[in-house]
Design a protein around this motif. Structure first.
Motif, PDB file in Angstrom:
ATOM      1  N   GLY A  52      49.919  35.071  34.375  1.00  0.00           N
ATOM      2  CA  GLY A  52      50.262  36.432  34.758  1.00  0.00           C
ATOM      3  C   GLY A  52      49.065  37.370  34.637  1.00  0.00           C
ATOM      4  N   LEU A  53      48.369  37.319  33.519  1.00  0.00           N
ATOM      5  CA  LEU A  53      47.206  38.193  33.334  1.00  0.00           C
ATOM      6  C   LEU A  53      46.023  37.721  34.174  1.00  0.00           C
ATOM      7  CD1 LEU A  53      48.901  39.278  30.941  1.00  0.00           C
ATOM      8  CD2 LEU A  53      46.815  39.313  29.581  1.00  0.00           C
ATOM      9  N   GLY A  54      45.752  36.411  34.108  1.00  0.00           N
ATOM     10  CA  GLY A  54      44.544  35.875  34.731  1.00  0.00           C
ATOM     11  C   GLY A  54      44.511  36.089  36.235  1.00  0.00           C
ATOM     12  N   HIS A  55      45.656  35.902  36.910  1.00  0.00           N
ATOM     13  CA  HIS A  55      45.618  36.016  38.380  1.00  0.00           C
ATOM     14  C   HIS A  55      45.368  37.461  38.803  1.00  0.00           C
ATOM     15  CE1 HIS A  55      49.677  37.717  38.754  1.00  0.00           C
ATOM     16  NE2 HIS A  55      49.534  37.741  40.058  1.00  0.00           N
ATOM     17  N   LEU A  56      45.691  38.413  37.916  1.00  0.00           N
ATOM     18  CA  LEU A  56      45.376  39.823  38.208  1.00  0.00           C
ATOM     19  C   LEU A  56      43.910  40.116  37.904  1.00  0.00           C
ATOM     20  CD1 LEU A  56      48.650  41.488  36.911  1.00  0.00           C
ATOM     21  CD2 LEU A  56      47.870  41.311  39.290  1.00  0.00           C
TER      22      LEU A  56
END
Ligand SMILES: NC(=O)c1ccc[n+]([C@@H]2O[C@H](COP(=O)([O-])OP(=O)(O)OC[C@H]3O[C@@H](n4cnc5c(N)ncnc54)[C@H](OP(=O)(O)O)[C@@H]3O)[C@@H](O)[C@H]2O)c1
Ligand SMILES: [Zn+2]
Ligand SMILES: [Zn+2]
Length: 336
Positions: free
Chosen positions: A176-180
């Motif tokens: 969730g965080l990384g793809h943003l």
């Protein structure tokens, strides 16, 4: 009013219906009708009491998008009918040094939404309007939620690590965080390298904007990227091979942590000293940074990629997050 939520009654338990009474909003408080809510890995940490600060029953959910339906007497920057988002932070003192310089997230009296009261896996939620953020018109309700925790966390961490444009930026973990993080870093003009344990994510990473991918095999050291990195962001909720990653940094490079490791970091000193490298930690972001992140997201079309579940399928959705099967953020929605 009576609010219907979904709560874990003990550590690690499945969520079940749970209702509670909310008073009429006073002063700066307001009530929102929840429209959608992302599932962040921190919701799992809190349900599992990993950080020993969970109070049961716990209603998770801190990537909340809702419509304001009632406001207290002192609310003046939002009105009934507005669409707003609420993230990890419920409130802060708004008068200490950190608050006054725009770092409300660092306030000693910072209250986390789901550590100090109910969260957004519910039909309604009472919140402090000063920590409710207008959602720009160009961002759709079912994808907006993940920006309120995942988005602000990586944007703020990258900014404080020195993100501008033209830099080499690495992102470890494409959840969730990384793809943003990949989208923010790439759309703002940086060259991005992704470190992932998932082969399908490595294949998809270039569509998020990554220029290079490194597949990390279990119990193996990661391979070095082709270029030394100015900034390396870890979003991994576990301990990883910190010593190898430190070596991937350029001189004056920064390793910044937003994922919460399950053990103290073990890092050799010499590789830090000899190249003047830094290690930084970062937690969510202040209110000004939140506004900036939301407008950057709208302007550069940075959109969470979501898997949408009806609210009542919360346990199925949480299990998928637990097993790293979501691509890339699970969102519970009342709007299906
Ligand atoms: N600092 C803050 O303010 C803040 C805010 C929000 C969340 N967090 C924390 O940030 C972390 C990530 O949250 P999230 O919602 O992005 O979680 P997530 O969606 O589950 O993504 C985490 C990613 O890390 C990788 N990963 C997981 N376990 C791993 C392991 N054992 N070894 C190597 N890689 C692993 C996986 O990526 P690949 O499949 O690509 O390998 C996974 O998709 C959590 O610890 C959360 O509590 C911190
Ligand atoms: Zn979160
Ligand atoms: Zn304060």
């Amino acid at each position: 009013m009576k609010i219907q939520g979904l709560a874990a009654k003990t550590s690690g338990a499945e969520l079940e219906p749970y209702s509670y009474e909310a008073p009429s909003p006073q002063n700066f408080q307001c009530i929102i009708k929840v429209l959608s809510c992302g599932i962040c890995h921190s919701d799992l940490h809190m349900v599992d009491n990993d950080w020993e600060m969970s109070n049961y029953p716990i209603i998770p959910g801190h990537e909340v998008i809702g419509e304001v339906i009632e406001i207290g007497s002192q609310v003046n920057h939002i009105k009934v009918g507005d669409r707003v988002g609420i993230g990890w932070q419920r409130t802060s003192c708004l008068s200490c040094r950190d608050c006054l310089r725009g770092s409300e997230n660092l306030c000693d009296e910072m209250q986390a939404l789901i550590a100090t009261g109910p969260g957004g896996f519910a039909d309604y939620l009472e919140v402090d309007s000063r920590f409710a953020f207008a959602i720009p018109d160009g961002i759709k309700t079912n994808v907006a939620g993940p920006l309120l925790c995942g988005g602000i966390t990586v944007y703020s961490a990258l900014r404080y690590a020195g993100m501008g444009s033209g830099l080499e930026i690495g992102v470890i973990g494409v959840g969730g965080l990384g793809h943003l993080a990949v989208q923010f870093a790439s759309k703002l003009g940086n060259r991005v390298t992704v470190f992932t344990t998932s082969k399908d994510k490595a294949e998809f990473a270039h569509e998020l904007g990554a220029n290079e991918t490194v597949i990390v095999e279990k119990n193996q050291p990661p391979s070095a990227p082709s270029q030394p990195l100015n900034i390396l962001l870890s979003t991994v909720p576990a301990s990883i091979d910190w010593a190898s990653y430190i070596d991937f940094l350029d001189s004056d490079g920064t390793l910044t942590l937003v994922g919460v490791p399950d053990a103290p970091l073990s890092i050799p000193g010499f590789p830090l000293l000899m190249k003047r490298r830094r290690i930084l930690g970062s937690v969510i972001g202040g209110r000004a940074m939140m506004q900036e992140m939301l407008s950057v997201a709208e302007r550069y079309q940075i959109e969470p990629i979501v898997e949408i579940f009806p609210m009542e399928k919360v346990n199925e959705a949480m299990e998928k997050v637990r097993n790293n099967q979501v691509r890339y953020r699970a969102v519970l929605s009342h709007q299906l």
